[in-house]
Scaffold this motif. Structure first.
Motif, PDB file in Angstrom:
ATOM      1  N   SER A  28      27.600  44.800  37.359  1.00 29.86           N
ATOM      2  CA  SER A  28      27.564  43.801  38.431  1.00 29.86           C
ATOM      3  C   SER A  28      27.071  44.404  39.740  1.00 29.86           C
ATOM      4  O   SER A  28      26.278  43.789  40.464  1.00 29.86           O
ATOM      5  N   VAL A  29      27.519  45.626  40.047  1.00 26.99           N
ATOM      6  CA  VAL A  29      27.076  46.298  41.276  1.00 26.99           C
ATOM      7  C   VAL A  29      25.578  46.577  41.209  1.00 26.99           C
ATOM      8  O   VAL A  29      24.835  46.346  42.181  1.00 26.99           O
ATOM      9  N   LYS A  30      25.107  47.075  40.070  1.00 28.58           N
ATOM     10  CA  LYS A  30      23.679  47.348  39.915  1.00 28.58           C
ATOM     11  C   LYS A  30      22.871  46.058  40.011  1.00 28.58           C
ATOM     12  O   LYS A  30      21.746  46.053  40.528  1.00 28.58           O
ATOM     13  N   LEU A  31      23.462  44.968  39.503  1.00 30.93           N
ATOM     14  CA  LEU A  31      22.778  43.676  39.579  1.00 30.93           C
ATOM     15  C   LEU A  31      22.594  43.245  41.037  1.00 30.93           C
ATOM     16  O   LEU A  31      21.528  42.779  41.429  1.00 30.93           O
ATOM     17  N   VAL A  32      23.637  43.402  41.842  1.00 30.97           N
ATOM     18  CA  VAL A  32      23.580  42.977  43.248  1.00 30.97           C
ATOM     19  C   VAL A  32      22.518  43.753  44.018  1.00 30.97           C
ATOM     20  O   VAL A  32      21.780  43.178  44.835  1.00 30.97           O
ATOM     21  N   PHE A  33      22.388  45.058  43.760  1.00 32.56           N
ATOM     22  CA  PHE A  33      21.476  45.892  44.535  1.00 32.56           C
ATOM     23  C   PHE A  33      20.116  46.082  43.859  1.00 32.56           C
ATOM     24  O   PHE A  33      19.323  46.907  44.302  1.00 32.56           O
ATOM     25  N   SER A  34      19.838  45.321  42.822  1.00 33.50           N
ATOM     26  CA  SER A  34      18.568  45.464  42.121  1.00 33.50           C
ATOM     27  C   SER A  34      17.439  44.770  42.881  1.00 33.50           C
ATOM     28  O   SER A  34      17.663  43.875  43.707  1.00 33.50           O
ATOM     29  N   ASP A  35      16.216  45.172  42.587  1.00 29.84           N
ATOM     30  CA  ASP A  35      15.046  44.525  43.192  1.00 29.84           C
ATOM     31  C   ASP A  35      14.924  43.073  42.753  1.00 29.84           C
ATOM     32  O   ASP A  35      14.399  42.237  43.490  1.00 29.84           O
ATOM     33  N   TRP A  36      15.390  42.771  41.549  1.00 28.54           N
ATOM     34  CA  TRP A  36      15.317  41.388  41.069  1.00 28.54           C
ATOM     35  C   TRP A  36      16.197  40.467  41.902  1.00 28.54           C
ATOM     36  O   TRP A  36      15.784  39.350  42.253  1.00 28.54           O
ATOM     37  N   THR A  37      17.398  40.922  42.238  1.00 27.11           N
ATOM     38  CA  THR A  37      18.291  40.105  43.074  1.00 27.11           C
ATOM     39  C   THR A  37      17.690  39.901  44.455  1.00 27.11           C
ATOM     40  O   THR A  37      17.715  38.787  45.005  1.00 27.11           O
ATOM     41  N   LYS A  38      17.148  40.972  45.024  1.00 22.46           N
ATOM     42  CA  LYS A  38      16.514  40.858  46.340  1.00 22.46           C
ATOM     43  C   LYS A  38      15.360  39.870  46.290  1.00 22.46           C
ATOM     44  O   LYS A  38      15.181  39.043  47.200  1.00 22.46           O
ATOM     45  N   LEU A  39      14.572  39.953  45.217  1.00 26.91           N
ATOM     46  CA  LEU A  39      13.432  39.044  45.079  1.00 26.91           C
ATOM     47  C   LEU A  39      13.894  37.594  45.019  1.00 26.91           C
ATOM     48  O   LEU A  39      13.327  36.726  45.707  1.00 26.91           O
ATOM     49  N   ARG A  40      14.909  37.310  44.202  1.00 29.38           N
ATOM     50  CA  ARG A  40      15.388  35.930  44.072  1.00 29.38           C
ATOM     51  C   ARG A  40      15.909  35.404  45.404  1.00 29.38           C
ATOM     52  O   ARG A  40      15.691  34.227  45.753  1.00 29.38           O
ATOM     53  N   LEU A  41      16.586  36.241  46.153  1.00 25.83           N
ATOM     54  CA  LEU A  41      17.096  35.808  47.455  1.00 25.83           C
ATOM     55  C   LEU A  41      15.958  35.600  48.447  1.00 25.83           C
ATOM     56  O   LEU A  41      15.984  34.649  49.240  1.00 25.83           O
ATOM     57  N   ILE A  42      14.954  36.487  48.412  1.00 25.90           N
ATOM     58  CA  ILE A  42      13.814  36.349  49.320  1.00 25.90           C
ATOM     59  C   ILE A  42      13.044  35.071  49.034  1.00 25.90           C
ATOM     60  O   ILE A  42      12.536  34.403  49.947  1.00 25.90           O
ATOM     61  N   GLN A  43      12.977  34.691  47.750  1.00 25.99           N
ATOM     62  CA  GLN A  43      12.265  33.461  47.390  1.00 25.99           C
ATOM     63  C   GLN A  43      12.979  32.212  47.891  1.00 25.99           C
ATOM     64  O   GLN A  43      12.372  31.146  47.976  1.00 25.99           O
ATOM     65  N   LYS A  44      14.270  32.336  48.224  1.00 24.42           N
ATOM     66  CA  LYS A  44      15.039  31.181  48.705  1.00 24.42           C
ATOM     67  C   LYS A  44      15.509  31.436  50.133  1.00 24.42           C
ATOM     68  O   LYS A  44      16.676  31.254  50.451  1.00 24.42           O
ATOM     69  N   GLN A  45      14.603  31.869  50.968  1.00 24.43           N
ATOM     70  CA  GLN A  45      14.979  32.304  52.318  1.00 24.43           C
ATOM     71  C   GLN A  45      15.570  31.174  53.161  1.00 24.43           C
ATOM     72  O   GLN A  45      15.071  30.058  53.160  1.00 24.43           O
ATOM     73  N   ASN A  46      16.638  31.526  53.842  1.00 27.64           N
ATOM     74  CA  ASN A  46      17.212  30.698  54.892  1.00 27.64           C
ATOM     75  C   ASN A  46      18.065  31.646  55.737  1.00 27.64           C
ATOM     76  O   ASN A  46      18.287  32.799  55.350  1.00 27.64           O
ATOM     77  N   PRO A  47      18.537  31.221  56.891  1.00 25.39           N
ATOM     78  CA  PRO A  47      19.281  32.141  57.770  1.00 25.39           C
ATOM     79  C   PRO A  47      20.460  32.831  57.096  1.00 25.39           C
ATOM     80  O   PRO A  47      20.689  34.021  57.301  1.00 25.39           O
ATOM     81  N   LEU A  48      21.212  32.100  56.274  1.00 25.59           N
ATOM     82  CA  LEU A  48      22.369  32.700  55.608  1.00 25.59           C
ATOM     83  C   LEU A  48      21.929  33.764  54.596  1.00 25.59           C
ATOM     84  O   LEU A  48      22.489  34.869  54.548  1.00 25.59           O
TER      85      LEU A  48
END
Length: 702
Positions: free
Chosen positions: A335-355
């Protein structure tokens, strides 16, 4: 004396009691090793790391399988009463299924493991069957039995995930999945196969992935990397892309700095590594996240309920706690590796908003602190400053240095070298050193690649592309610097022959030009002697020359490493035979002398005109070294910086030639061994349009 008499009855009884427990603990330990070190191999090329992961990966299934078999056997014969008095044993079988499912960080050790997915599927059926048999034989209406059900289901799911991911990453299924994502492309492939043009495909422009846009540079790098990654998958499967795809890729990559371009490619190849060697395709999907959540909650719930309902004084309770805690640790680590993975960052960047941006800043900040790098500074630092995605180094293997060390250590390891594989280690890996892929080298490579790509910016043709890709130093010598007298070293020679010639010449010239200066600089810095004011310009030129000399030396030694240890990554030839013959020539000449690198280099320069060594690679290398030295003569009028600039460009062209002639499968195989510079260069070339995998015609109209 019989075999049984080697061990006393007491020892055998102790072993019979502790055998299953020892195997279970060993299996858990192996899983922890794989979780911790599973992803390190893509950025750490050290042999120790490779050995630890290799041994853990190969033994993991064997240990878990043997333990599961022993659990089944322990219910039979003399041990049939043992399980009746120790019901807790039925609770252990599901944990072995979890171990057989493996961690998320490594599903395949090499690409060949993906092709053997059917074998893992058969193993899944057999091992689940054995676990069910153990559970049924020990079934009783007790809290322990019902506690084992969620753990049992988790084990089956994890084992099933592993088999599914292996199948998805196999070459046939990987290509099939790409084609099924685009029905028009699949129809085109069927038509081309009928016409005899298998594996040639034109992607429909309207189907392409959109890169997206972000005002923040570090976020845009991820979006661009994912956009290009979706093209890399097709390149890896030996499918063709359209000219419109080439234009899109070129527009993204050519405007970036060398540092950002290499960082982008590193992220992209990280995605490819995850797809081929881990459970990324499943873990980072909605179903994968749901299954991870259920698995983690099941492990925590099982640990909690076990503590509540099971008598703490019962036999093997503490041992079972270790299995439950191990299962929680494995899920938590994933779970920790999942949170800090490039894939997680990518998914969050694709759904950008202030939060989400605040969440991303927190992730980057924590990651930066955890790996002892600079604290995340939004909009200022490149993503490449924070996580090492590959080794960022290149192996160095020098022919003359190898010969020198062999002569110095001759006889010292004669007995040890007779052992299997040990001699290979001493002859090969013992002589390896490593150099960082620094910004100067990246800049030199990227600049030269862009110069070639710009020739096709507006008029791509397959013939022009083939002509540019076929250049292996001859363009630099003949057209750029008009050195007709040196073209013999690249034209009409096998690539490995040309590589060896230039390697010897580069080594000899480097030692002759810079070894003495390095000694003088060291002596001057030790004495505290100040530089003269008038030396500013000269020092700048010398610095530029030394920088280009270092680039040439590093690339020369790196290409020699590819020839000796990774011959599959350069064009086929007899390079290994030529290497051994050349080493024999060097050692024959200097075996009775105690020489340093500088002394050997200077003697080789003198031997060019004093006497003929033989009609060998060594003779040709010394001849070329003499010609390169002649460039600085009054007749030619070159300065040292110009000479080494030319040599470095020849080596970059050789590097690009080797990169293009290495198959994508071989490039992908090296991703799990720390990565190779030649792989990053190949991908940069493809994105800049320097690839034959672009179709000249638009087969489909948008």
């Amino acid at each position: 004396m019989g075999i049984k008499s080697l061990f006393s009855d007491r020892i055998r009884r102790i072993w019979n009691v502790w055998e299953v427990r020892a195997l279970l603990q060993l299996s858990l330990l192996i899983q922890i090793i794989l979780v911790i070190f599973g992803t390190r191999r893509k950025r750490d090329p050290r042999i120790l790391i490779k050995f630890v992961i290799w041994s853990a990966y190969l033994s993991a299934d064997w240990v878990a399988t043997v333990a599961l078999g022993n659990l089944a056997n322990i219910q039979e014969g003399k041990n049939s009463n043992f399980i009746k008095t120790n019901k807790i044993l039925q609770f252990w079988a599901p944990f072995l299924l979890i171990h057989l499912g493996g961690p998320d960080t490594i599903t395949a050790y090499s690409l060949e493991d993906n092709e053997l997915w059917s074998r893992h599927f058969l193993s899944l059926v057999v091992q689940v069957g054995i676990a069910v048999y153990v559970a049924i034989r020990a079934w009783s209406f007790t809290p322990l039995t019902f506690l084992s059900i969620p753990v049992f289901l988790t084990g089956i799911v994890k084992y099933g995930e592993r088999t599914y991911v292996l199948r998805s990453a196999s070459s046939q299924q990987f290509k099939k999945a790409l084609l099924s994502a685009n029905p028009i492309a699949e129809y085109a492939l069927m038509r081309m196969e009928t016409e005899g043009f298998e594996r040639k495909i034109q992607m429909k422009k309207a189907w392409k992935f959109q890169a997206g846009h972000s005002d923040r540079k570090e976020f845009q790098l991820y979006l661009d990397a994912y956009f290009l990654f979706n093209r890399l998958q097709y390149l890896f499967s030996n499918l063709l892309l359209s000219l419109s795809e080439r234009t899109d890729c070129y527009d993204i990559i050519h405007s970036k700095s060398a540092k950002d371009a290499f960082a982008l490619v590193a992220i992209e190849l990280g995605f490819m590594y995850d797809v081929l060697f881990t459970k990324a395709t499943l873990v980072y999907s909605l179903w994968g996240i749901l299954l991870r959540s259920i698995s983690f909650l099941s492990s925590v719930a099982a640990l909690t309920l076990f503590k509540i309902f099971i008598d703490p004084h019962q036999k093997d309770v503490s041992f079972t706690y270790s299995l439950l805690a191990g299962a929680v640790f494995l899920d938590l680590s994933s779970s920790v590796k999942l949170v800090f993975s490039d894939w997680t960052k990518l998914r969050l960047i694709q759904k950008q908003n202030p939060l989400i941006n605040r969440i991303l800043d927190a992730i980057f900040y924590i990651e930066g602190r955890l790996i002892n790098r600079k604290i995340w500074s939004t909009g200022q630092e490149s993503v490449s400053n924070y996580r090492k995605r590959w080794s960022e180094s290149m192996a160095q293997y020098n022919l003359i240095s190898y010969c020198l060390r062999e002569m110095q250590t001759k006889g010292q390891f004669s007995d040890i070298e007779k052992l299997p594989y040990i001699r290979q280690y001493f002859q090969e890996y013992h002589h390896l050193t490593w150099e960082d892929v620094n910004d100067d080298l990246k800049e030199a490579i990227f600049k030269q690649l862009k110069e070639k790509a710009e020739k096709m910016e507006d008029s791509y043709t397959i013939n022009l592309c083939k002509e540019l890709l076929a250049q292996r130093g001859d363009y630099v010598l003949e057209e750029k610097y008009e050195l007709e007298e040196l073209k013999w070293s690249t034209v009409d020679l096998d690539f490995d022959h040309s590589l060896l010639i230039w390697h010897i010449a580069t080594t000899v010239c480097y030692e002759d030009d810079f070894a003495e200066k390095a000694a003088e600089d060291a002596e001057g810095s030790g004495s505290g002697e100040a530089k003269k004011p008038g030396d500013t310009t000269e020092s700048k030129d010398a610095k530029e020359g030394h920088q280009k000399g270092n680039i040439s030396k590093f690339l020369s030694n790196y290409m020699m490493y590819l020839l000796v240890l990774c011959p599959f990554m350069i064009p086929e030839g007899v390079g290994e035979i030529r290497f051994r013959d050349t080493c024999a020539d060097v050692m024959q000449l200097f075996n009775k002398e105690r020489c340093s690198m500088v002394e050997i280099s200077r003697k080789l320069l003198e031997m060019v005109y004093r006497r003929s060594i033989s009609q060998s690679v060594l003779s040709d290398g010394c001849k070329l070294a003499k010609k390169l030295r002649w460039l600085e003569s009054d007749q030619k009028g070159w300065n040292r910086e110009e000479k080494w600039k030319m040599i470095s460009e020849v080596w970059i062209e050789m590097l690009t030639y080797a990169a293009n002639n290495c198959g994508w499968k071989d490039h992908a195989q090296q991703l799990c061994k720390g990565g190779e510079l030649v792989t990053h260069v190949r991908l940069l070339m493809a994105h800049l349009g320097l690839s034959e995998q672009y179709n000249e015609r638009e087969r489909f109209m948008v």
